[in-house]
Design a protein around this motif. Sequence first.
Motif, PDB file in Angstrom:
ATOM      1  N   GLN A   1       0.821  -1.204   0.000  1.00 48.22           N
ATOM      2  CA  GLN A   1       0.000   0.000   0.000  1.00 48.22           C
ATOM      3  C   GLN A   1       0.855   1.255   0.000  1.00 48.22           C
ATOM      4  OE1 GLN A   1      -2.593  -0.420   3.351  1.00 48.22           O
ATOM      5  NE2 GLN A   1      -3.655  -2.154   2.479  1.00 48.22           N
ATOM      6  N   ALA A   2       2.131   1.119   0.379  1.00 48.25           N
ATOM      7  CA  ALA A   2       3.030   2.276   0.416  1.00 48.25           C
ATOM      8  C   ALA A   2       4.472   1.788   0.339  1.00 48.25           C
ATOM      9  CB  ALA A   2       2.831   3.066   1.705  1.00 48.25           C
TER      10      ALA A   2
ATOM     11  N   ILE B   1       7.356   2.214  -7.224  1.00 51.79           N
ATOM     12  CA  ILE B   1       6.276   1.412  -7.785  1.00 51.79           C
ATOM     13  C   ILE B   1       5.136   2.357  -8.126  1.00 51.79           C
ATOM     14  CG2 ILE B   1       4.624  -0.444  -7.367  1.00 51.79           C
ATOM     15  CD1 ILE B   1       6.655  -1.611  -5.377  1.00 51.79           C
ATOM     16  N   GLU B   2       4.757   2.378  -9.389  1.00 52.79           N
ATOM     17  CA  GLU B   2       3.714   3.280  -9.880  1.00 52.79           C
ATOM     18  C   GLU B   2       2.422   3.097  -9.094  1.00 52.79           C
ATOM     19  OE1 GLU B   2       2.802   6.419 -12.058  1.00 52.79           O
ATOM     20  OE2 GLU B   2       4.640   5.313 -12.469  1.00 52.79           O
ATOM     21  N   GLY B   3       1.858   4.199  -8.632  1.00 53.64           N
ATOM     22  CA  GLY B   3       0.576   4.169  -7.951  1.00 53.64           C
ATOM     23  C   GLY B   3       0.636   3.969  -6.446  1.00 53.64           C
ATOM     24  N   LEU B   4       1.828   3.709  -5.892  1.00 55.05           N
ATOM     25  CA  LEU B   4       1.929   3.530  -4.445  1.00 55.05           C
ATOM     26  C   LEU B   4       2.285   4.845  -3.760  1.00 55.05           C
ATOM     27  CD1 LEU B   4       3.783   0.184  -3.683  1.00 55.05           C
ATOM     28  CD2 LEU B   4       1.361   0.647  -3.786  1.00 55.05           C
ATOM     29  N   ARG B   5       1.766   5.004  -2.554  1.00 55.53           N
ATOM     30  CA  ARG B   5       2.081   6.168  -1.735  1.00 55.53           C
ATOM     31  C   ARG B   5       3.557   6.098  -1.347  1.00 55.53           C
ATOM     32  NH1 ARG B   5       1.300   6.480   3.889  1.00 55.53           N
ATOM     33  NH2 ARG B   5       0.263   4.471   3.744  1.00 55.53           N
TER      34      ARG B   5
ATOM     35  N   SER C   1       5.856   4.485   7.651  1.00 56.08           N
ATOM     36  CA  SER C   1       4.425   4.793   7.636  1.00 56.08           C
ATOM     37  C   SER C   1       3.760   4.193   8.875  1.00 56.08           C
ATOM     38  CB  SER C   1       3.789   4.193   6.380  1.00 56.08           C
ATOM     39  OG  SER C   1       2.392   4.367   6.426  1.00 56.08           O
ATOM     40  N   THR C   2       2.841   4.928   9.438  1.00 60.71           N
ATOM     41  CA  THR C   2       2.076   4.409  10.596  1.00 60.71           C
ATOM     42  C   THR C   2       0.627   4.146  10.224  1.00 60.71           C
ATOM     43  OG1 THR C   2       1.635   6.656  11.348  1.00 60.71           O
ATOM     44  CG2 THR C   2       3.555   5.548  12.286  1.00 60.71           C
ATOM     45  N   GLU C   3       0.313   4.180   8.952  1.00 66.97           N
ATOM     46  CA  GLU C   3      -1.057   3.918   8.491  1.00 66.97           C
ATOM     47  C   GLU C   3      -1.204   2.521   7.958  1.00 66.97           C
ATOM     48  OE1 GLU C   3      -2.546   6.910   5.850  1.00 66.97           O
ATOM     49  OE2 GLU C   3      -1.395   8.435   6.880  1.00 66.97           O
TER      50      GLU C   3
END
Length: 71
Positions: free
Chosen positions: A44-45, A59-63, A69-71
Amino acid sequence: MTTSFCSVCGTLMYRRSSGFPGLSFCRIGTVDDLELHETKLRPQAEQFVESRVGWLKHIEGLRQVEGMSTE
């Protein structure tokens, strides 16, 4: 930190931490089902992007996250 192992071969499968409730940190190389890699296990990120080596592209499209990240 709770560590979970395969009951058959003893391979480390994933870890969970009280510091990150609701998240599991999977050892992605232990999963050989390519369908899972494209669906449920798709990242996801990307984390720590500020220290990524130059030859490894995003990676295209990933945050993109600096640090963790803590999400």
